[in-house]
Design an enzyme around this catalytic site. Structure first.
Site, PDB file in Angstrom:
ATOM      1  N   CYS A  61       0.828  -1.213   0.000  1.00  0.00           N
ATOM      2  CA  CYS A  61       0.000   0.000   0.000  1.00  0.00           C
ATOM      3  C   CYS A  61       0.858   1.257   0.000  1.00  0.00           C
ATOM      4  O   CYS A  61       0.435   2.297  -0.496  1.00  0.00           O
ATOM      5  CB  CYS A  61      -0.917  -0.005   1.218  1.00  0.00           C
ATOM      6  N   CYS A  74      13.327   8.470  -9.098  1.00  0.00           N
ATOM      7  CA  CYS A  74      12.059   7.801  -8.783  1.00  0.00           C
ATOM      8  C   CYS A  74      11.853   7.862  -7.278  1.00  0.00           C
ATOM      9  O   CYS A  74      12.423   8.723  -6.600  1.00  0.00           O
ATOM     10  CB  CYS A  74      12.049   6.364  -9.295  1.00  0.00           C
TER      11      CYS A  74
END
Length: 484
Positions: free
Chosen positions: A245, A437
């Site tokens: 998550c 990233c």
């Protein structure tokens, strides 16, 4: 900051004390005489049936009041409530699934409710893990959940296991309960929980949720008859496909729906007595072991898609898989408790998603080096390869968003205009290209592809990534970055 942390701990401690006082109050009120409709009703302890001298009913008086709305439902009734009261249910995980599941099971009056979790409450949990609160950030999740549940129903027994379930402690913990709910979020835990439930003959309600979808299945029910998790998923998913998550995201009500459905499936099993080892309490107060064999029902997996026009659908699953390592598929299992404790490595079985190592050290720069390049306004391009939802939340000033999905989807020979908005015009001929990233994995993949496509002009142009990604940028350059 020290004062804030101190106040948080003080509030958490006071809340725990308050919950304990509420429990004591509820117990005291259950024991005092009460006058209702002109007659004296004396409520005493469970040992005498709960109604004092002359009380002839199998539940305590306060239980009739608390659970009356569910007991009058057809096919539930008094016997269903007695089964629930006599049951011991374990939830492995006190997070997004475990919080709503525990709340409804506690509200229903499950006799003993156990929770296993080794994590502490974090602020990022609160949008979906509804049993926790801002004041209890930093508290162990099981303790926070029990504090919440005692406020909901102080008349049942709670057991907090503040640890992660492991092959070494699984037997000791799970053996204390009749039914298990898997409320975890990783394959390693799911296989372990299923294996120990098979070995100890415990039915299992397993669920998962991710982004806007979820799935639910009842396993090993009845014990020894129904399929286990390995029957349904003989091989774990590739480790690189397992996204938590924290990276993939989750919508709070989605995991809430799945947790509520877990509680519902657990209540169905308890009310029906679909477990031959469950003790059934008769109306006369005596108990008996349920020995009759239950028929094996067709196993189905419930799939939930929050954004679909039809959010629920059921996929029919095969039954026990012949030769299953855990349950044997009816032919005898190869798995034993000793082997589970001493030989099984669930992390190795599910694989480890090791950090990407596609670039040499000289092809990577630190956040401090990049900060200096940006500050000196040297000509360069910074590509942020996170998906646009992440990029919209926060980014390094001047970066251009080119999601990693565009790199992986680009066909051989396709023009760069298809990859980078605005085409090659955003790439000065001699300007180096830096890629960033979240933590420094996808950036290496993107940098390697740019080299493979010839944008480094045979080494004349530097192409590399920012080591550690935005996490390192927040830690080393800009603490105000709301890193997600």
């Amino acid at each position: 900051m020290d004062k804030i942390e101190h106040l948080k701990r003080e509030i958490a401690q006071r809340e725990a004390e308050l919950q304990d006082l509420r429990k004591q109050l509820a117990e005291a009120e259950a024991e005092k005489p009460s006058v209702e409709n002109g007659r004296d009703n004396t409520t005493t302890s469970q040992s005498d049936g709960g109604g004092g001298e002359g009380w002839k009913w199998p539940l305590e008086e306060h239980e009739y009041e608390r659970y009356s709305r569910q007991m009058i439902v057809p096919d539930f009734g008094l016997q269903g409530q007695l089964n629930i009261k006599n049951a011991k249910v374990l939830l492995v995980g006190a997070g997004g699934l475990g919080c709503p599941a525990a709340a409804y099971l506690a509200g229903a009056g499950v006799g003993t409710l156990g929770l296993v979790d080794g994590d502490a409450v974090e602020v990022s949990n609160l949008h979906r893990q509804v049993a926790h609160s801002t004041a209890r950030v930093g508290m162990m999740k099981v303790d926070s959940a029990v504090a919440y549940l005692q406020g909901l129903n102080p008349t049942i027994t709670y057991r907090a296991h503040a640890t992660h379930l492991t092959p070494q402690n699984a037997e000791e913990i799970v053996s204390q309960y009749d039914l298990v709910l898997d409320c975890t979020d990783h394959p390693t835990s799911r296989y372990l929980i299923s294996d120990i439930c098979v070995l100890l003959s415990k039915p299992l309600v397993s669920a998962s949720a991710f982004q806007t979808s979820g799935q639910l299945i009842v396993l090993n029910s009845p014990p020894g008859k129904g399929p286990c998790y390995r029957c349904v998923f003989p091989k774990p998913p590739p480790p690189e496909s397992v996204i938590g998550c924290g990276e993939g995201g989750i919508v709070g009500p989605v995991v809430g729906v799945m947790g509520v459905l877990q509680a519902l499936e657990a209540m169905k099993l308890l009310v029906r007595g679909d477990h031959r080892r469950l003790k059934k309490t008769r109306a006369d107060g005596t108990t008996t072991e349920e020995e009759e064999e239950k028929d094996v029902k067709q196993v189905g997996m419930l799939l939930f898609s929050a954004m679909a026009d039809v959010p629920f659908r059921t996929v029919r699953m095969r039954g026990k898989r012949k030769g299953c390592f855990a349950c044997g598929g009816g032919d005898g299992s190869a798995l034993t408790l000793t082997e589970l404790k001493t030989s099984l490595d669930y992390v190795q079985f599910c694989g480890v998603n090791t950090p990407v190592k596609l670039l040499r050290p000289e092809e990577r720069i630190s956040v401090a080096e990049y900060e200096r390049i940006a500050r000196e306004k040297r000509a360069h391009v910074l590509l942020d390869v996170r998906e646009k939802e992440h990029f919209e939340l926060c980014s390094i000033p001047g970066s251009v968003n080119v999601p990693i999905s565009r790199f992986t989807a680009r066909r051989e020979g396709a023009e760069l205009e298809d990859l980078i908005p605005g085409g090659v015009a955003v790439l000065p001929p001699d300007a180096p290209i830096y890629v960033v990233c979240r933590v420094g994995n996808d950036s290496q993949i993107a940098a390697r592809k740019l080299k493979d496509w010839g944008l480094d002009r045979d080494g004349e142009r530097f192409i590399g990534d920012v080591f550690g990604g935005l996490r390192a940028w927040k830690d080393g350059v800009d603490p105000s970055l709301p890193f997600i």
